[in-house]
Design an enzyme around this catalytic site. Structure first.
Site, PDB file in Angstrom:
ATOM      1  N   GLU A  15       0.880  -1.185   0.000  1.00 18.08           N
ATOM      2  CA  GLU A  15       0.000   0.000   0.000  1.00 18.08           C
ATOM      3  C   GLU A  15       0.906   1.219   0.000  1.00 18.08           C
ATOM      4  OE1 GLU A  15      -3.132   0.086  -0.306  1.00 18.08           O
ATOM      5  OE2 GLU A  15      -3.924  -1.810   0.422  1.00 18.08           O
ATOM      6  N   CYS A  27      -2.248   9.288   2.276  1.00 18.02           N
ATOM      7  CA  CYS A  27      -1.903   8.683   0.984  1.00 18.02           C
ATOM      8  C   CYS A  27      -2.922   9.108  -0.065  1.00 18.02           C
ATOM      9  CB  CYS A  27      -1.839   7.176   1.100  1.00 18.02           C
ATOM     10  SG  CYS A  27      -3.312   6.462   1.835  1.00 18.02           S
TER      11      CYS A  27
END
Ligand code: NAD
Length: 511
Positions: free
Chosen positions: A268, A302
């Site tokens: 991720e 993110c």
């Protein structure tokens, strides 16, 4: 720090069992770790709040060995019983939500509402995983052979290595840990060295739940640097899955190390998320969404919006409103309810932001507002808008700070092409009231990201869907949907309940 703030901090830490100096590893009991001290710094003031003694390679070895033993026991527990332990963990987090959310804010710098939201996300993950514990379904198939039955089943995988980033110091652990726990796996958590206290506090909460249930010590912890903990963990053949959240550079290095031993990795990584706003969009809605997605968490998500594509008909008016909105934001103490933007995590992040702005200007960008670090205590910066063009290489990078690059476009297909032209592929949005534009954005020729939204910003995903991104974002999926499958191993079983031994594909092999 004022006396009042210091008192508040120490009572919060005490209520979570965090002390002035804490051991950095847990394998069922706390290991008297002997690595260098890691100081936890409050980014709002730049002051240390407590410290953690890091884990050495030998101490990692103890945690890893214990996680194998824990796995061998835990995998024999029925999945719904494992779910019951996770349910109790969710309840324990409900009880500690205020304190843990406060510690997230204190140690990482996100505003309190987001710190509390992060703990809520863990609670939501626990609830979701409890449901999953009764739904780890396999399929059954029709065999081509008479009196045969085929089906697939899912077994626990093994100890899972969880490497997490500083910006979601507890939620990312929960995305993995709640699901891995119901799947029957044990874990070793290597948190970011920037947020060690939240990891100690959370592991103490988990420890109490395990002990109350006489459960094996599945929630291992090893706080340490990449040589003492990161490298041995990623190269450890006892750990079939490494789930790593962080920068693309980290993912490249870990992905290679895990692939070298043919292990499984769940990556991720960084994003470079864009919002497209068409002429027909509801501009009020879009403005609020851009503000939260670009400025929220001081640009340290993110999924933060880093690129904004405005259709020419609304570009000027939208920019004017956005500049006004940016100017109304005063970065400040993230513990105060009225603050919308706290500090960056450390001085290095401030330097990275200043360097990116200087590069953007060199490459032809024009700063519309912000652009400066704020002098004084802590690591505060101004949220920054930069008018850019797609020829500027810096706009392809993820700078982990509140910088928003603005582009203009004529035709939607050009905006989608430019939107997709960066190496990362995490989150994306379109604001439009035209159903054709929305559907085109979601079509196979539309956004190339793992997340594509309509009339919602790029950040703030719910846990029910699978979360993750494509391209350099790493391809991993966590949290909801069928993301549990990566934490288990699939077994296809064929059973012959007849008296003959027919072979598949009509093959004859008679002696
Ligand atoms: P980082 O890459 O510096 O560190 C992340 C973690 O990886 C830390 O625990 C660090 O110690 C560890 N690490 C780094 N290199 C390693 C190596 N070679 N071997 C083993 N461990 C290693 O990231 P960060 O600054 O903490 O976090 C910000 C980054 O994380 C941003 O790029 C952000 O986009 C990304 N992120 C992605 C997601 C997602 O779900 N896609 C979520 C949160 C953060």
């Amino acid at each position: 720090m004022t006396v009042q703030t210091a008192d508040r901090v120490s009572s919060l830490l005490a209520s979570l069992g965090v002390e002035a100096e804490n051991p950095g590893a847990f394998d069922g009991s706390w290991i008297d770790t002997s690595g260098p001290l890691i100081e936890s710094i409050n980014p709002t003031t730049g002051e240390p709040i407590a410290s953690v003694r890091s884990t050495t390679r030998e101490e990692y070895e103890r945690v890893a060995a214990a996680s194998v033993v824990a796995f061998e026991q835990w995998r024999t527990w029925p999945a719904p019983k494992r779910g019951e332990v996770v349910r109790q963990l969710g309840d324990e987090l409900r009880r500690h939500k205020d304190a843990l959310g406060g510690l997230v804010t204190l140690e990482m710098g996100k505003i309190l509402s987001e710190g509390l939201g992060e703990v809520q996300e863990m609670i939501d993950m626990a609830d979701l995983a409890v449901g999953m514990s009764r739904q780890l379904y396999g399929l059954s198939m029709h065999s081509e052979r008479p009196e045969h039955r085929m089906y697939e089943q899912w077994h626990p995988l093994g100890p899972v290595g969880i490497i997490t980033a500083f910006n979601f110091p507890v939620a990312v652990w929960a995305w993995n840990a709640m699901v891995a726990a119901v799947c029957g796996d044990s874990m070793i958590w290597k948190p970011s060295a920037k947020t060690p206290l939240t990891a100690v506090a959370l592991t103490r909460i988990a420890q109490r739940v395990l002990e109350a249930n006489d459960a094996p010590a599945i929630f291992g912890l090893a706080i340490g640097d990449r040589n003492q903990v990161g490298k041995p963990m990623t190269e450890d053949r006892r750990i079939p899955l490494i789930s790593a959240t962080g920068s693309v550079a980290m993912g490249r290095s870990i992905g290679k190390a895990v692939a070298e031993r043919l292990g499984r990795s769940l990556l991720e990584l960084g994003g470079n998320n864009g919002i497209i706003i068409t002429d027909d969009a509801d501009q009020d809605l879009a403005l609020r969404a851009v503000l939260f997605a670009a400025v929220g968490t001081a640009g340290q998500r993110c999924t933060t919006t880093r690129r904004l594509f405005l259709q020419k008909g609304i570009a000027e008016s939208f920019k004017t409103r956005l500049v006004d909105a940016y100017k109304s934001i005063t970065p400040g103490d993230p513990m105060e309810a009225s603050t919308l933007m706290g500090p960056l995590v450390d001085g290095r992040a401030v330097e990275d932001m200043k360097a990116a702005i200087a590069t953007a200007v060199e490459q032809g960008g024009q700063v519309l507002c912000g652009g400066e670090a704020i002098e004084g205590d802590g690591y505060f910066v101004q949220p920054t808008l930069i008018e850019a063009n797609t020829q500027m290489p810096i706009t392809c990078d993820e700078t982990f700070a509140p910088i928003l690059y603005i582009f203009e476009f004529d035709r939607l297909e050009d905006a989608v092409r430019d939107h997709n032209s960066v190496p990362q592929g995490l989150s994306s949005s379109i604001f439009t009231t035209n159903v054709l534009s929305a559907e085109r954005f979601l079509s196979p020729a539309g956004s190339d990201c793992g997340i594509a939204n309509v009339n919602i910003g790029t950040s703030g995903a719910e846990i029910g869907g699978a979360f993750g991104g494509e391209k350099e974002t790493g391809g991993g999926r966590e949290a909801g949907s069928d993301s549990w499958k990566i934490y288990m191993r699939r077994q296809t079983c064929t059973i012959n309940y007849g008296d003959e031994l027919p072979l598949a594909q009509g093959v004859e092999f008679d002696v």
